[in-house]
Design a protein around this motif. Structure first.
Motif, PDB file in Angstrom:
ATOM      1  N   GLN A  35      29.094  35.369  34.167  1.00  0.00           N
ATOM      2  CA  GLN A  35      28.492  33.810  33.457  1.00  0.00           C
ATOM      3  C   GLN A  35      27.473  34.758  32.414  1.00  0.00           C
ATOM      4  O   GLN A  35      26.640  35.366  33.245  1.00  0.00           O
ATOM      5  N   VAL A  36      27.810  35.326  31.222  1.00  0.00           N
ATOM      6  CA  VAL A  36      26.889  34.868  30.592  1.00  0.00           C
ATOM      7  C   VAL A  36      25.975  33.880  30.487  1.00  0.00           C
ATOM      8  O   VAL A  36      25.848  32.459  30.274  1.00  0.00           O
ATOM      9  N   GLN A  37      24.640  34.148  30.686  1.00  0.00           N
ATOM     10  CA  GLN A  37      23.394  33.475  30.808  1.00  0.00           C
ATOM     11  C   GLN A  37      22.387  33.906  30.288  1.00  0.00           C
ATOM     12  O   GLN A  37      21.613  35.460  30.325  1.00  0.00           O
ATOM     13  N   LEU A  38      21.576  32.822  29.763  1.00  0.00           N
ATOM     14  CA  LEU A  38      20.103  33.344  28.764  1.00  0.00           C
ATOM     15  C   LEU A  38      19.472  32.750  30.062  1.00  0.00           C
ATOM     16  O   LEU A  38      19.718  31.106  29.581  1.00  0.00           O
ATOM     17  N   VAL A  39      18.202  32.713  30.050  1.00  0.00           N
ATOM     18  CA  VAL A  39      17.623  32.039  31.429  1.00  0.00           C
ATOM     19  C   VAL A  39      16.167  31.911  30.815  1.00  0.00           C
ATOM     20  O   VAL A  39      15.100  33.116  31.028  1.00  0.00           O
ATOM     21  N   GLU A  40      15.150  31.160  29.893  1.00  0.00           N
ATOM     22  CA  GLU A  40      13.783  30.876  29.341  1.00  0.00           C
ATOM     23  C   GLU A  40      12.502  30.939  30.423  1.00  0.00           C
ATOM     24  O   GLU A  40      13.127  29.526  31.890  1.00  0.00           O
ATOM     25  N   SER A  41      11.788  31.575  30.823  1.00  0.00           N
ATOM     26  CA  SER A  41      10.687  31.040  31.753  1.00  0.00           C
ATOM     27  C   SER A  41       9.367  31.390  31.313  1.00  0.00           C
ATOM     28  O   SER A  41       9.608  32.380  30.014  1.00  0.00           O
ATOM     29  N   GLY A  42       7.673  30.841  31.830  1.00  0.00           N
ATOM     30  CA  GLY A  42       6.858  31.127  31.591  1.00  0.00           C
ATOM     31  C   GLY A  42       6.067  29.949  30.425  1.00  0.00           C
ATOM     32  O   GLY A  42       5.080  29.946  30.006  1.00  0.00           O
ATOM     33  N   GLY A  43       7.037  28.560  30.311  1.00  0.00           N
ATOM     34  CA  GLY A  43       6.749  27.609  29.718  1.00  0.00           C
ATOM     35  C   GLY A  43       4.789  26.877  30.503  1.00  0.00           C
ATOM     36  O   GLY A  43       5.020  27.299  32.114  1.00  0.00           O
ATOM     37  N   GLY A  44       4.996  26.503  29.714  1.00  0.00           N
ATOM     38  CA  GLY A  44       3.207  25.226  30.798  1.00  0.00           C
ATOM     39  C   GLY A  44       2.271  24.349  29.809  1.00  0.00           C
ATOM     40  O   GLY A  44       2.746  24.223  28.272  1.00  0.00           O
ATOM     41  N   LEU A  45       1.534  24.063  30.396  1.00  0.00           N
ATOM     42  CA  LEU A  45       0.431  23.340  29.900  1.00  0.00           C
ATOM     43  C   LEU A  45      -0.611  24.076  29.150  1.00  0.00           C
ATOM     44  O   LEU A  45      -1.611  24.780  30.627  1.00  0.00           O
ATOM     45  N   VAL A  46      -1.127  24.773  28.598  1.00  0.00           N
ATOM     46  CA  VAL A  46      -2.571  25.225  27.248  1.00  0.00           C
ATOM     47  C   VAL A  46      -2.929  24.754  27.085  1.00  0.00           C
ATOM     48  O   VAL A  46      -3.152  23.681  25.994  1.00  0.00           O
ATOM     49  N   GLN A  47      -4.269  24.663  26.937  1.00  0.00           N
ATOM     50  CA  GLN A  47      -5.458  24.264  26.428  1.00  0.00           C
ATOM     51  C   GLN A  47      -5.056  24.822  23.974  1.00  0.00           C
ATOM     52  O   GLN A  47      -4.539  25.839  24.516  1.00  0.00           O
ATOM     53  N   PRO A  48      -5.354  24.508  23.357  1.00  0.00           N
ATOM     54  CA  PRO A  48      -5.326  24.307  21.785  1.00  0.00           C
ATOM     55  C   PRO A  48      -6.327  25.501  22.307  1.00  0.00           C
ATOM     56  O   PRO A  48      -7.487  25.813  22.214  1.00  0.00           O
ATOM     57  N   GLY A  49      -5.847  26.740  20.879  1.00  0.00           N
ATOM     58  CA  GLY A  49      -6.224  27.712  21.604  1.00  0.00           C
ATOM     59  C   GLY A  49      -6.182  29.126  22.664  1.00  0.00           C
ATOM     60  O   GLY A  49      -6.176  30.429  22.575  1.00  0.00           O
ATOM     61  N   GLY A  50      -5.515  28.832  23.087  1.00  0.00           N
ATOM     62  CA  GLY A  50      -5.076  29.188  24.340  1.00  0.00           C
ATOM     63  C   GLY A  50      -3.730  30.300  24.148  1.00  0.00           C
ATOM     64  O   GLY A  50      -3.046  30.218  22.967  1.00  0.00           O
ATOM     65  N   SER A  51      -3.236  31.402  24.925  1.00  0.00           N
ATOM     66  CA  SER A  51      -1.967  31.565  24.971  1.00  0.00           C
ATOM     67  C   SER A  51      -0.812  31.482  26.312  1.00  0.00           C
ATOM     68  O   SER A  51      -1.601  30.697  26.738  1.00  0.00           O
ATOM     69  N   LEU A  52       0.253  31.846  25.728  1.00  0.00           N
ATOM     70  CA  LEU A  52       1.042  32.012  26.806  1.00  0.00           C
ATOM     71  C   LEU A  52       2.095  33.300  26.019  1.00  0.00           C
ATOM     72  O   LEU A  52       2.385  33.209  25.389  1.00  0.00           O
ATOM     73  N   ARG A  53       2.643  33.224  27.621  1.00  0.00           N
ATOM     74  CA  ARG A  53       4.032  34.197  26.831  1.00  0.00           C
ATOM     75  C   ARG A  53       5.412  34.037  27.509  1.00  0.00           C
ATOM     76  O   ARG A  53       5.748  33.573  28.956  1.00  0.00           O
ATOM     77  N   LEU A  54       6.265  33.440  27.380  1.00  0.00           N
ATOM     78  CA  LEU A  54       7.760  33.015  27.310  1.00  0.00           C
ATOM     79  C   LEU A  54       8.644  34.465  27.956  1.00  0.00           C
ATOM     80  O   LEU A  54       8.774  35.765  26.713  1.00  0.00           O
ATOM     81  N   SER A  55       9.255  33.822  28.240  1.00  0.00           N
ATOM     82  CA  SER A  55      10.495  35.161  28.792  1.00  0.00           C
ATOM     83  C   SER A  55      11.845  34.561  28.589  1.00  0.00           C
ATOM     84  O   SER A  55      11.846  33.541  28.937  1.00  0.00           O
ATOM     85  N   CYS A  56      12.827  35.547  28.308  1.00  0.00           N
ATOM     86  CA  CYS A  56      14.136  35.207  28.138  1.00  0.00           C
ATOM     87  C   CYS A  56      15.149  36.364  28.479  1.00  0.00           C
ATOM     88  O   CYS A  56      14.983  37.690  28.471  1.00  0.00           O
TER      89      CYS A  56
END
Length: 125
Positions: free
Chosen positions: A1-22
């Protein structure tokens, strides 16, 4: 089954950073470009960035240039988007999708498929 799954989201303060994965399963991601998109409830999905299969010359839309960086690790069948200097207006559900190549377009004619369900990114103090 062909599938993409994202992760890494969340709540951060302005000026912060996040790294999302696919993460891809059911196919070899290295044959495809990976596009990143974001969407707010009731709004149309908008393109953010695209990285080609050979990881050269990724494309960014103007409102994320200099803040977001895309990358990929074909050995891990995964792509990533590093998001820095985040702003409240970056609050969206972020998702990834495949395409044959990056054209600089993100509309239906760009040929993106295999959408993941997305991961929520919320920027708030």
């Amino acid at each position: 089954q062909v599938q993409l799954v994202e992760s890494g989201g969340g709540l951060v303060q302005p000026g912060g950073s996040l790294r999302l994965s696919c993460a891809a399963s059911g196919f070899n991601m290295d044959h495809y470009a990976i596009g990143w998109f974001r969407q707010a409830p009731g709004k149309e999905r908008e393109g953010v960035s695209c990285i080609g299969s050979s990881d050269t010359s990724p494309h960014y839309v103007d409102y994320v240039k200099g803040r977001f960086t895309v990358s990929r690790d074909n050995a891990k069948n995964s792509a990533f988007i590093q998001m820095n200097s985040l702003k409240p207006e970056d609050t969206y559900v972020y998702s990834c999708a495949t395409a044959l190549y990056c054209s600089g377009r993100y509309d239906k004619k760009a040929g993106f498929n295999n959408w993941g369900s997305g991961t929520q990114v919320t920027i708030s103090s």
